[in-house]
Structures are given as structure tokens and as C-alpha cells.
Design a protein around this motif. Structure first.
Motif, PDB file in Angstrom:
ATOM      1  N   PHE A   1       0.760  -1.088   0.162  1.00  0.00           N
ATOM      2  CA  PHE A   1      -0.018  -0.132   0.049  1.00  0.00           C
ATOM      3  C   PHE A   1       0.926   1.226  -0.132  1.00  0.00           C
ATOM      4  O   PHE A   1       1.800   1.393   0.853  1.00  0.00           O
ATOM      5  N   GLY A   2       0.898   1.947  -0.981  1.00  0.00           N
ATOM      6  CA  GLY A   2       1.501   3.061  -1.222  1.00  0.00           C
ATOM      7  C   GLY A   2       0.675   4.586  -0.653  1.00  0.00           C
ATOM      8  O   GLY A   2      -0.372   4.722  -0.928  1.00  0.00           O
ATOM      9  N   PHE A   3       1.449   4.996   0.516  1.00  0.00           N
ATOM     10  CA  PHE A   3       0.577   6.316   0.891  1.00  0.00           C
ATOM     11  C   PHE A   3       1.314   7.680   0.574  1.00  0.00           C
ATOM     12  O   PHE A   3       2.410   7.853   1.113  1.00  0.00           O
ATOM     13  N   ILE A   4       0.839   8.025  -0.250  1.00  0.00           N
ATOM     14  CA  ILE A   4       1.673   9.282  -1.009  1.00  0.00           C
ATOM     15  C   ILE A   4       1.013  10.683  -0.904  1.00  0.00           C
ATOM     16  O   ILE A   4      -0.291  10.776  -0.813  1.00  0.00           O
ATOM     17  N   GLY A   5       1.891  11.765  -0.615  1.00  0.00           N
ATOM     18  CA  GLY A   5       1.177  13.090  -0.637  1.00  0.00           C
ATOM     19  C   GLY A   5       2.355  14.157  -0.478  1.00  0.00           C
ATOM     20  O   GLY A   5       3.484  13.691  -0.017  1.00  0.00           O
ATOM     21  N   PRO A   6       2.245  15.338  -0.818  1.00  0.00           N
ATOM     22  CA  PRO A   6       3.263  16.423  -0.471  1.00  0.00           C
ATOM     23  C   PRO A   6       3.560  16.728   0.859  1.00  0.00           C
ATOM     24  O   PRO A   6       2.880  16.188   1.666  1.00  0.00           O
ATOM     25  N   ASN A   7       4.693  17.234   1.005  1.00  0.00           N
ATOM     26  CA  ASN A   7       5.029  17.507   2.436  1.00  0.00           C
ATOM     27  C   ASN A   7       4.109  18.015   3.055  1.00  0.00           C
ATOM     28  O   ASN A   7       3.459  18.849   2.661  1.00  0.00           O
TER      29      ASN A   7
ATOM     30  N   GLN B   1       6.640   1.705  -8.708  1.00  0.00           N
ATOM     31  CA  GLN B   1       7.427   0.725  -8.829  1.00  0.00           C
ATOM     32  C   GLN B   1       6.737  -0.658  -7.943  1.00  0.00           C
ATOM     33  O   GLN B   1       6.708  -1.843  -8.232  1.00  0.00           O
ATOM     34  N   LEU B   2       6.739  -0.397  -6.670  1.00  0.00           N
ATOM     35  CA  LEU B   2       6.620  -1.560  -5.595  1.00  0.00           C
ATOM     36  C   LEU B   2       4.872  -1.712  -5.231  1.00  0.00           C
ATOM     37  O   LEU B   2       4.618  -2.823  -5.081  1.00  0.00           O
ATOM     38  N   CYS B   3       4.229  -0.502  -5.244  1.00  0.00           N
ATOM     39  CA  CYS B   3       2.683  -0.701  -4.718  1.00  0.00           C
ATOM     40  C   CYS B   3       1.865  -1.287  -5.549  1.00  0.00           C
ATOM     41  O   CYS B   3       1.646  -1.120  -6.508  1.00  0.00           O
ATOM     42  N   ASN B   4       0.648  -1.844  -5.022  1.00  0.00           N
ATOM     43  CA  ASN B   4      -0.390  -2.439  -5.650  1.00  0.00           C
ATOM     44  C   ASN B   4      -1.576  -1.323  -5.647  1.00  0.00           C
ATOM     45  O   ASN B   4      -2.339  -1.280  -6.516  1.00  0.00           O
TER      46      ASN B   4
ATOM     47  N   LYS C   1      -3.453   0.513  -8.549  1.00  0.00           N
ATOM     48  CA  LYS C   1      -2.529   1.533  -9.154  1.00  0.00           C
ATOM     49  C   LYS C   1      -3.041   1.513 -10.428  1.00  0.00           C
ATOM     50  O   LYS C   1      -3.067   2.620 -11.152  1.00  0.00           O
ATOM     51  N   GLU C   2      -3.596   0.578 -11.341  1.00  0.00           N
ATOM     52  CA  GLU C   2      -3.941   0.492 -12.730  1.00  0.00           C
ATOM     53  C   GLU C   2      -4.967   1.486 -12.961  1.00  0.00           C
ATOM     54  O   GLU C   2      -5.190   2.169 -13.715  1.00  0.00           O
ATOM     55  N   THR C   3      -6.056   1.323 -11.838  1.00  0.00           N
ATOM     56  CA  THR C   3      -7.079   1.954 -11.856  1.00  0.00           C
ATOM     57  C   THR C   3      -6.908   3.537 -11.678  1.00  0.00           C
ATOM     58  O   THR C   3      -7.159   4.481 -12.340  1.00  0.00           O
ATOM     59  N   ILE C   4      -6.046   3.628 -10.728  1.00  0.00           N
ATOM     60  CA  ILE C   4      -5.624   5.133 -10.634  1.00  0.00           C
ATOM     61  C   ILE C   4      -5.037   5.833 -11.728  1.00  0.00           C
ATOM     62  O   ILE C   4      -5.426   6.824 -12.263  1.00  0.00           O
ATOM     63  N   MET C   5      -4.164   4.881 -12.565  1.00  0.00           N
ATOM     64  CA  MET C   5      -3.543   5.516 -13.471  1.00  0.00           C
ATOM     65  C   MET C   5      -4.507   5.847 -14.701  1.00  0.00           C
ATOM     66  O   MET C   5      -4.247   6.803 -15.396  1.00  0.00           O
ATOM     67  N   GLN C   6      -5.532   4.546 -14.869  1.00  0.00           N
ATOM     68  CA  GLN C   6      -6.545   4.908 -15.874  1.00  0.00           C
ATOM     69  C   GLN C   6      -7.351   6.051 -15.795  1.00  0.00           C
ATOM     70  O   GLN C   6      -7.581   6.897 -16.556  1.00  0.00           O
ATOM     71  N   ASP C   7      -7.910   6.047 -14.540  1.00  0.00           N
ATOM     72  CA  ASP C   7      -8.876   7.161 -14.007  1.00  0.00           C
ATOM     73  C   ASP C   7      -8.314   8.635 -14.142  1.00  0.00           C
ATOM     74  O   ASP C   7      -8.920   9.436 -14.530  1.00  0.00           O
TER      75      ASP C   7
ATOM     76  N   SER D   1       3.318   9.703 -16.417  1.00  0.00           N
ATOM     77  CA  SER D   1       3.783   8.939 -15.174  1.00  0.00           C
ATOM     78  C   SER D   1       2.827   9.096 -13.838  1.00  0.00           C
ATOM     79  O   SER D   1       2.591  10.195 -13.837  1.00  0.00           O
ATOM     80  N   LEU D   2       2.965   8.368 -13.154  1.00  0.00           N
ATOM     81  CA  LEU D   2       2.229   8.493 -11.824  1.00  0.00           C
ATOM     82  C   LEU D   2       2.873   9.755 -11.050  1.00  0.00           C
ATOM     83  O   LEU D   2       2.142  10.720 -10.486  1.00  0.00           O
ATOM     84  N   GLU D   3       4.037  10.352 -11.290  1.00  0.00           N
ATOM     85  CA  GLU D   3       4.567  11.412 -10.724  1.00  0.00           C
ATOM     86  C   GLU D   3       3.818  12.653 -11.298  1.00  0.00           C
ATOM     87  O   GLU D   3       3.547  13.557 -10.559  1.00  0.00           O
ATOM     88  N   LYS D   4       3.626  12.651 -12.712  1.00  0.00           N
ATOM     89  CA  LYS D   4       2.697  13.807 -13.121  1.00  0.00           C
ATOM     90  C   LYS D   4       1.373  13.674 -12.828  1.00  0.00           C
ATOM     91  O   LYS D   4       0.944  14.953 -12.290  1.00  0.00           O
ATOM     92  N   VAL D   5       0.759  12.545 -12.708  1.00  0.00           N
ATOM     93  CA  VAL D   5      -0.721  12.561 -12.088  1.00  0.00           C
ATOM     94  C   VAL D   5      -0.598  13.257 -10.606  1.00  0.00           C
ATOM     95  O   VAL D   5      -1.372  13.983 -10.344  1.00  0.00           O
TER      96      VAL D   5
END
Ligand SMILES: Nc1ncnc2c1ncn2[C@@H]1O[C@H](COP(=O)(O)OP(=O)(O)O)[C@@H](O)[C@H]1O
Ligand SMILES: [Mg+2]
Lengths: 251, 320
Positions: free
Chosen positions: B32-38, B198-201, B217-223, B290-294
Motif C-alpha cells: 500500500f503506497g501512501f503518498i502526498g506532498p510534504n 514500482q512497488l505498490c499495488n 495502481k492500474e485504476t488510478i493510472m487509468q482514471d 507517469s504517476l509522478e505527473k498525475v
């Protein structure tokens, strides 16, 4: 309850003591040695509550060292733990608050015991003490370690800098022990000062411990037992409560 | 039963709301990837899970409430904090040994686990080094080894690769994949989006104390992701030639970039228009953001609606 967590916190306290032996063990023993040397020359012939002064002095010196060692043990250890965020490691492990508090207190008792035995051995060069009441020795020693260890925990939780701990030692603990009848019988004091001394908890510990060695007391024994017990019990209860609510640790 | 379940989590510091109202769960075995800005509230959320903060709401770990059944809950988690908290009195081996003890492992088990961790994390050579004498990367490794020493079911890692160099990070990724493959649930925060990609589902994007997107991840990227169509032509495309609904079009010399949703479907039409105008197409490239841009786009959208699309002419030139 995971008993081993408790065992390993105690083990770590002892290991810390071992690595800092020169700071924790020798200073109290050396200062006790100096006090004994000086007073055994100066006040050799003075008799206090029926005992030669040197004999009168020994239990006070041991109690003073035990109180200081207990307080220093918990306060420094816990404060360092906060400082290095070690406490956050412990708080994420399956350690109950009761376990945590008891482990710190057992650490304080063991450290005080080692220091006290050291002092006791040194005093053998000056006097060979008799032991009048073993129960009193054990009771007052343990309670002193637990009470002042608990006070150390509270202050470590409260303190924001190392200086705060130093301030408490200088302005609170040292005066209380110095005025707690370690070096004199309170009967040698003016009456008003004697009355004030009865509000100093250190006095009861010193006097009770002395009773254990010499069999004579300076103040009322029953009141001493009650005061020390109630004070210790309430302080320990507060410490467990403060740990449980995460006072100054969990925001 | 979910590995981690968080209900109505709210957390304020004295004069600041750090987590507004979070509701999510982490499935058993997930990465599980938990991301967000500082300052998004990642560390705060994790510290609530670890019971290091007071909070409103309910958190359970495999069904154990982390306040009421905290002993059980804590046994199940291994934790590597964002700020290192190694014991300055101990060496590498002792740090692992004592931690295993705090977790209640038996003596034999402790020995076995400590040796295994030292080996797994390449710490055998450093076993007698004091924790203070370790480099930043080594400290991270030790924190990781420490978080795994009691063989927990869940691993929570707060920015574990922050101080690592590239090589070490790659080792770490391999290791994490292996550990997750062995069935451990992992929750990871990182500011290397690439790492999470790379790592998270499952990916959960947070901003200003709220979840703004969470899915596979795939859904996030698609949507969420836009596609980019890059076209290189033999002469510049006039700027008013192509008009595509809800897309951003940038021209620079002989390069044209179209960014938006469903570009794949629209590409044919665009190409036809260009060819009709007598312009020859030399190269075509379509790719997902890329996810980064999203991530940058949606966290920025959140903060500043007007900057929904951030495209600079440099993107046009970057070719792989
Ligand atoms: N101990 C604290 N006291 C006060 N505010 C804090 C504290 N820790 C974090 N914050 C604030 O809470 C917000 C979330 O921080 P944090 O959870 O560390 O975010 P992240 O890990 O996503 O970078 C930030 O605005 C931060 O300034
Ligand atoms: Mg953080």
C-alpha cells in the motif's frame, strides 16, 4: 502480558549503567568516603542519638546516595529516551504502561543497591555497623528508591531540556536531602526548624533507615512509615496514570 | 478482515488540523503506497496507527483496536519511523537483540532472528558498530531490520529510502518485493513517486489531511492520468489547425503535443487533420502520464484550481 519486555527494559537499564559506571557509581562512593573521612576526624567524639557520630552518619549517607541514584537513574534514562526518540520505539512495542514504569523503577532500585553496597563497603574502614532491624532497612530503602525513581520519571516527562533536570536536583533534591537530617539529629535544631523538618519526606527515609541500622530514631516511627507509604503509593499511581495517558509524550 | 482499518480519523495539533477525516483500509497482503506532498498528514496518520499520538476515530489492526487491545495490535506491526530513533547506547547487534526482547520473543528465537536480520540486511560486518557510528544509509537498513526482527504481519515504513543512495535503494526495493511476496502487508510512504509506482499495488494520495484518490495502481493510472500525444512533423503545424475538446495543445516548431483524456481514441482524427493540411508526420508517440505527473497535477489542482495542467515546452523535447 509479555514479561520479557519488562526483563529487556531492565536489562537495557543495567547495560546503560554498566557503560556509564564511572559517572554513576564512583562519584557517590567517593563523596561518601570524603564525608566520612572529614567527619570522623572532626566529630569523632560527638555522640548523636546515642551513637558515635560516624555510626550515626553512615545510614544517612547511604540513604542520600540511594535517593540521588534512584532519581538520576529514572530521570536521565527517560529523558535521554525522549531526546533520542527511543521512547517511541518502546511505545510501539507490546509493552504495557505498568511494565514500563516497573522496569524503570527496578532499574533505579538495582542502581541504588549497587551504589549503596559500594558505600557500605567503604564505611567498613571506619565503623563496623550493627544491623538492628532488617525489615526497616529493606522497607525504607525500597520505598525511597520507588518514590524518588517515580519523581524522576515525572520530571523526565515534564523536562524539555537537560538543564531542567539539573535545576530540580540543585533547588529541590539537594536541599531536601541536606536538610533531611543526614548530618545532624533534628533534636539539635531550634524547635521551629524541627517542625519544618517534619514536612520534609527525606527526613523520614533517613530516620527510618537509620532506625534499621542503629535501632534508634530521631522522629516518630509510626508516622514515618505512614508518610513514606502514602507518599510513595500516590506518586507511583500518578506515574502509571501519566504514562497511560501519554502525558507530555503523546500529543 | 483487513490488515489495517481506519475509521473517521481526525487529528489536530495545538493550532493545526493535520488529518481531517480519513477513512480507509489496507488489505491483507497488499503493498500500500501512501503518498502526498510534504505536510499532507502521512506521518501523522502513521503515528496514529502506531499509537504514538492521541486521535479521534478508530483504528484496528487485524481486528484489534489499537487503543484498547494495544498489546495485541502492536505485536502485529513492525515500524520504521521517518526520523531515526536508534538507541545510542547500543551497537547494531544489540539494537536488534533488545528490540526483539521488547517484542517478547524467547531467547533462542531472538538469537535466530537477529542473525537472520544481520544477514538479510548486509549488517554482519557492522554488527559491533555503535548505532551512532553508522552512515545514514546504514541507519536506515538497521531501522528496517529492526522493524522486521519480530517477524510481524504488517510492515509500516515512513519514508524508508530518504537517505539512501540509488544502489541501496534498488537493493531495498528488491527486498521489499520479496517480503511482500512472502505474504507480509506493507504500508509505505515515500516522496519518490517512482518508488511507489514500482512497488505498490494500491495507491492512496493524500493532500491537506484528506484522501484525494485511492485505488489499485492500474485504476488510478487509468482514471486519473492524462495521455500525451507527441507528433513530429516536417513543418510547423498552424496553431489554429487542430481543436480537440478538453485537451491542451502546445506547438513548438515542428513538435506538437496534445495532452488530455482518451487521446488514444482521438489520435486518428488529429493525424488525419494534419495530413489533410499537407503536413507530413515524421514521428508519433502516445504515452500515459507517469504517476509522478498525475500526482503533481492532482495535488496541485487541489491547492490551486487554475493550474490544472502544467505543461512546459521542455516536455516537447524530452524523447526516450
Ligand atoms: N508535532 C507537531 N506539532 C504541530 N504540528 C505538527 C506536528 N507534526 C506535524 N505537524 C503538522 O501537521 C501537518 C502534517 O504533518 P505530517 O504528518 O508530518 O505530514 P507528512 O508526513 O505528510 O509530510 C503539517 O502541517 C505539520 O506542520
Ligand atoms: Mg512525513
Amino acid at each position: 502480558m509479555s514479561r520479557t519486555s519488562f526483563a529487556y527494559i531492565v536489562k537495557r537499564e543495567l547495560y546503560r549503567l554498566y557503560t556509564t559506571l564511572s559517572q554513576s557509581l564512583f562519584p557517590p562512593i567517593i563523596s561518601a568516603l570524603l564525608f566520612l573521612t572529614i567527619f570522623s576526624f572532626v566529630l569523632k567524639d560527638k555522640s548523636t542519638i546515642g551513637a558515635p557520630f560516624t555510626e550515626f552518619l553512615v545510614p544517612g549517607l547511604i540513604m542520600m546516595a540511594a535517593i540521588n541514584s534512584s532519581f538520576t537513574s529514572t530521570s536521565f534514562s527517560l529523558f535521554l529516551s525522549k531526546w533520542t526518540k527511543q521512547i517511541q520505539l518502546i511505545l510501539t512495542t507490546p509493552t504495557s504502561y505498568l511494565e514500563l514504569v516497573s522496569a524503570y523503577l527496578v532499574g533505579a532500585i538495582l542502581r541504588s543497591l549497587i551504589v549503596s553496597i559500594g558505600i557500605f563497603l567503604v564505611t567498613l574502614f571506619f565503623v563496623v555497623p550493627s544491623i538492628a532491624h532488617v525489615w526497616a532497612l529493606a522497607y525504607y530503602f525500597l520505598l525511597a528508591c520507588i518514590l524518588f525513581g517515580s519523581i524522576g520519571i515525572i520530571l523526565a516527562l515534564k523536562a524539555e531540556t537537560f538543564e531542567h533536570l539539573g535545576v530540580v536536583t540543585t533547588f529541590f533534591l539537594t536541599p531536601l536531602t541536606m536538610l533531611g537530617g543526614v548530618f545532624y539529629s533534628i533534636k539539635d535544631l531550634p524547635l521551629w526548624f524541627q517542625k519544618i523538618t517534619l514536612f520534609n519526606p527525606v527526613f523520614y527515609f533517613v530516620d527510618g533507615f537509620r532506625y534499621g541500622l542503629l535501632g534508634a530514631t530521631d522522629g516518630p516511627l509510626g508516622i514515618g512509615i505512614a508518610v513514606t507509604f502514602i507518599l510513595t503509593a500516590t506518586t507511583v499511581a500518578s506515574v502509571v496514570y501519566l504514562m497511560k495517558i501519554g502525558w507530555k509524550v503523546k500529543y | 478482515m483487513h490488515a489495517i482499518e481506519i475509521k473517521n480519523l481526525k487529528k489536530s495539533y495545538k493550532n493545526e488540523v493535520a488529518v481531517k477525516d480519513m477513512d480507509f483500509y489496507v488489505e491483507k497482503g497488499d503493498f500500500f503506497g501512501f503518498i502526498g506532498p510534504n505536510g499532507a498528514g502521512k506521518t501523522t496518520t502513521i503515528q496514529c496507527i502506531m499509537g504514538l499520538l492521541k486521535f479521534d476515530g478508530k483504528i484496528s489492526i487485524f481486528g484489534n483496536d489499537n487503543v484498547i487491545d494495544y498489546i495485541e495490535a502492536r505485536k502485529l506491526i513492525g515500524f520504521s519511523p521517518q526520523e531515526e530513533n536508534l538507541d545510542p547506547f547500543l551497537n547494531v547487534e544489540q539494537a536488534l537483540h533488545f528490540t526483539a526482547g521488547y517484542y517478547g520473543l524467547k531467547k533462542d528465537k531472538i538469537k535466530e532472528r537477529v542473525e537472520l536480520m544481520l544477514k538479510d540486511f548486509g549488517l554482519v560486518k557492522h554488527r559491533k558498530k555503535n548505532t551512532r557510528a553508522l552512515s545514514g544509509g546504514m541507519k536506515r537498513r538497521l531501522l528496517l531490520a529492526r522493524s522486521l526482527v519480530h517477524d510481524p504481519k504488517i510492515l509500516i515504513l515512513d519514508e524508508p529510502t530518504a537517505a539512501m543512495d540509488v544502489e541501496l535503494r534498488q537493493d531495498f526495493w528488491k527486498l521489499m518485493k520479496r517480503i511482500n511476496g512472502e505474504g507480509k502487508t506493507i504500508m509505505l510512504t515515500s516522496h519518490y513517486i517512482e518508488e511507489v509506482e514500482q512497488l505498490c499495488n494500491t495507491i492512496c494520495i493524500v493532500n491537506e489531511g484528506k484522501i484525494i484518490a485511492m485505488d489499485k495502481k492500474e485504476t488510478i493510472m487509468q482514471d486519473l492520468s492524462n495521455q500525451e500525444l507527441k507528433i513530429k512533423t516536417n513543418k510547423p503545424v498552424p496553431s489554429d489547425l487542430i481543436k480537440v475538446e478538453a485537451c491542451k495543445i502546445i506547438h513548438e516548431n515542428t513538435h506538437t503535443l496534445v495532452v488530455g483524456k482518451d487521446i488514444r481514441k482521438k489520435a486518428n482524427g488529429i493525424i488525419k487533420i494534419i495530413e489533410k493540411a499537407g503536413i507530413k508526420i515524421e514521428e508519433i508517440d502516445i504515452r500515459n502520464e507517469s504517476l509522478e505527473k498525475v500526482f503533481l497535477r492532482i495535488t496541485q489542482t487541489n491547492a490551486n484550481q487554475s493550474e490544472a495542467l502544467k505543461i512546459t515546452p521542455e516536455i516537447l523535447k524530452d524523447k526516450k
